[in-house]
Scaffold this motif. Structure first.
Motif, mmCIF file in Angstrom:
data_model
loop_
_atom_site.group_PDB
_atom_site.id
_atom_site.type_symbol
_atom_site.label_atom_id
_atom_site.label_comp_id
_atom_site.label_asym_id
_atom_site.label_seq_id
_atom_site.Cartn_x
_atom_site.Cartn_y
_atom_site.Cartn_z
ATOM 1 N N UNK A 201 0.856 -1.182 0.000
ATOM 2 C CA UNK A 201 0.000 0.000 0.000
ATOM 3 C C UNK A 201 0.893 1.233 0.000
ATOM 4 N N UNK A 202 0.535 2.215 -0.830
ATOM 5 C CA UNK A 202 1.308 3.455 -0.943
ATOM 6 C C UNK A 202 0.408 4.617 -0.568
ATOM 7 N N UNK A 227 -2.769 9.633 7.492
ATOM 8 C CA UNK A 227 -1.908 8.474 7.766
ATOM 9 C C UNK A 227 -2.473 7.627 8.901
ATOM 10 N N UNK A 228 -2.911 8.293 9.975
ATOM 11 C CA UNK A 228 -3.424 7.540 11.128
ATOM 12 C C UNK A 228 -4.630 6.697 10.739
ATOM 13 N N UNK A 233 -6.281 1.394 9.879
ATOM 14 C CA UNK A 233 -7.150 0.394 9.250
ATOM 15 C C UNK A 233 -6.355 -0.793 8.712
ATOM 16 N N UNK A 234 -5.182 -0.511 8.114
ATOM 17 C CA UNK A 234 -4.386 -1.570 7.499
ATOM 18 C C UNK A 234 -3.602 -2.396 8.505
ATOM 19 N N UNK A 235 -3.153 -1.749 9.580
ATOM 20 C CA UNK A 235 -2.276 -2.416 10.556
ATOM 21 C C UNK A 235 -1.110 -3.114 9.837
ATOM 22 N N UNK A 252 2.610 6.938 11.542
ATOM 23 C CA UNK A 252 2.966 5.638 10.974
ATOM 24 C C UNK A 252 3.501 4.705 12.058
ATOM 25 N N UNK A 253 4.396 5.228 12.895
ATOM 26 C CA UNK A 253 4.973 4.409 13.964
ATOM 27 C C UNK A 253 3.890 3.911 14.918
ATOM 28 N N UNK A 254 2.903 4.754 15.155
ATOM 29 C CA UNK A 254 1.877 4.421 16.133
ATOM 30 C C UNK A 254 0.768 3.533 15.635
#
Length: 352
Positions: A201-202, A227-228, A233-235, A252-254
């Motif tokens: 995913x991009x 991003x969140x 959703x993708x995890x 992204x990190x979270x």
């Protein structure tokens, strides 16, 4: 020969100079410069924000995303006239530190490394250049019009190597990767994810144009939402972060899956502050066994991996990443970012 030079530390000094043709020394190739990829580092150097001239000089030949064709090779080397090659950017420090002494000069610990077109060694924005055979990498002849993508591909080859090595600390079977940023680094990171058989995913801000087309043409899923939200959703099992935007990094990190790995490849601009709950972030990283790792530059192992990845890629897709080709004499246009740019290339029009 003509070359693009700049006075590091002083903006507005980039120009095309007529320089003496280089002469290959023992163990060196003489290479006809074909093209050069342009990136943000080049723009920073031209703006006077970065860069070092070779010792005893005030001007530096720019350029590190090289592509050339061998004109002359030493007897007994693995190269021959006509070979398509790129030159490695970094050289180990002269001390050397432990990492450089083991060939891992991308991980130099004392900062005394040098870099072609960036730090104390002339770059590849020239119609003729020389390079030591040990720091030249041969490319598949089919890559003659896209081989300047090699250097950014080495950056993501290293990033994926770091992810794989970290993942191997335990059971490791990633399924889904999120790449944040659809510039050259992000899209090439997505390419290597696809080549690994992952669900890629991009994410980027744009909603249409060549970046979206490149992501979907690769077989990745494209997103332009927060991003969140997307990452939540993708995890994703793996995040390759290629924007350097602080808020994107934090979100992204979270939002990785448990035991997630986030590899940071984008360089952030200092001075931009955001509010972060460091305690909550630490708690999540510890309790989920997450890893955040920074990755920059590349060594010879990564160049070889990148050469293989480009050789295995669809050529038309690689060509789609090059959104502008600009002749050397119009370098100022190449160094000016346009909204739909992915990769801008300077054509060097052959050395004499």
């Amino acid at each position: 020969m003509r070359a693009l030079t700049v006075r590091p530390g002083t903006s507005g000094t980039a120009r095309v100079d007529e320089l003496p043709d280089p002469v290959a020394g023992g163990g060196e190739l003489l290479v006809e410069g074909l093209a050069l990829g342009v990136c943000g580092t080049d723009r920073e150097i031209v703006a006077g924000e970065y860069g070092w001239a070779p010792p005893g000089r005030d001007r530096l030949v720019l350029g590190h995303e090289s592509l050339g064709r061998v004109r002359q090779a030493p007897d007994g080397s693995d190269f021959a006239a006509g070979d398509l090659v790129v030159g490695v950017v970094r050289r180990p420090d002269p001390v050397p530190c432990g990492a450089c002494g083991h060939g891992e000069f991308d991980m130099c610990r004392n900062g005394r490394y040098t870099e072609r077109g960036i730090k104390e060694i002339d770059g590849y924005a020239a119609q003729l250049w020389t390079v030591e055979t040990g720091y030249a990498v041969k490319l598949d002849a089919r890559l003659a019009d896209v081989g300047m993508l090699m250097e950014p591909a080495t950056v993501v080859a290293k990033a994926w190597e770091q992810v794989d090595r970290i993942g191997a600390r335990s059971w490791y079977e990633p399924k889904r990767v999120l790449v944040t940023g659809a510039g050259p680094i992000g899209l090439l990171a997505a390419l290597l994810g696809i080549q690994r058989g992952l669900d890629v995913h991009v994410l980027d801000r744009v909603t249409g144009g060549p970046k979206v087309d490149a992501a979907t043409g690769l077989g990745a899923t494209y997103h332009s939402g927060p991003v969140a939200d997307v990452a939540g959703r993708l995890q994703p099992d793996v995040v390759v972060e290629a924007t350097g935007a602080a808020s994107v990094v934090v979100d992204a990190v979270g939002n990785t899956a448990s035991y997630g790995i986030t590899c940071l490849t984008g360089v952030s601009t200092p001075g931009r502050r955001i509010s972060v709950d460091a305690g909550a972030g630490n708690r999540e990283i510890v309790l989920d066994n997450d890893v955040v790792v920074g990755s920059v530059n590349a060594n010879l192992r990564h160049y070889r991996a990148a050469a293989g990845a480009l050789a295995a890629a669809d050529l038309d897709w690689l060509r789609s990443l090059i959104t502008r080709r600009v002749p050397l004499e119009r370098f100022a246009d190449a160094l000016t970012a346009h909204p739909d740019d992915i990769k801008v290339v300077l054509t060097l029009a052959g050395g004499r």
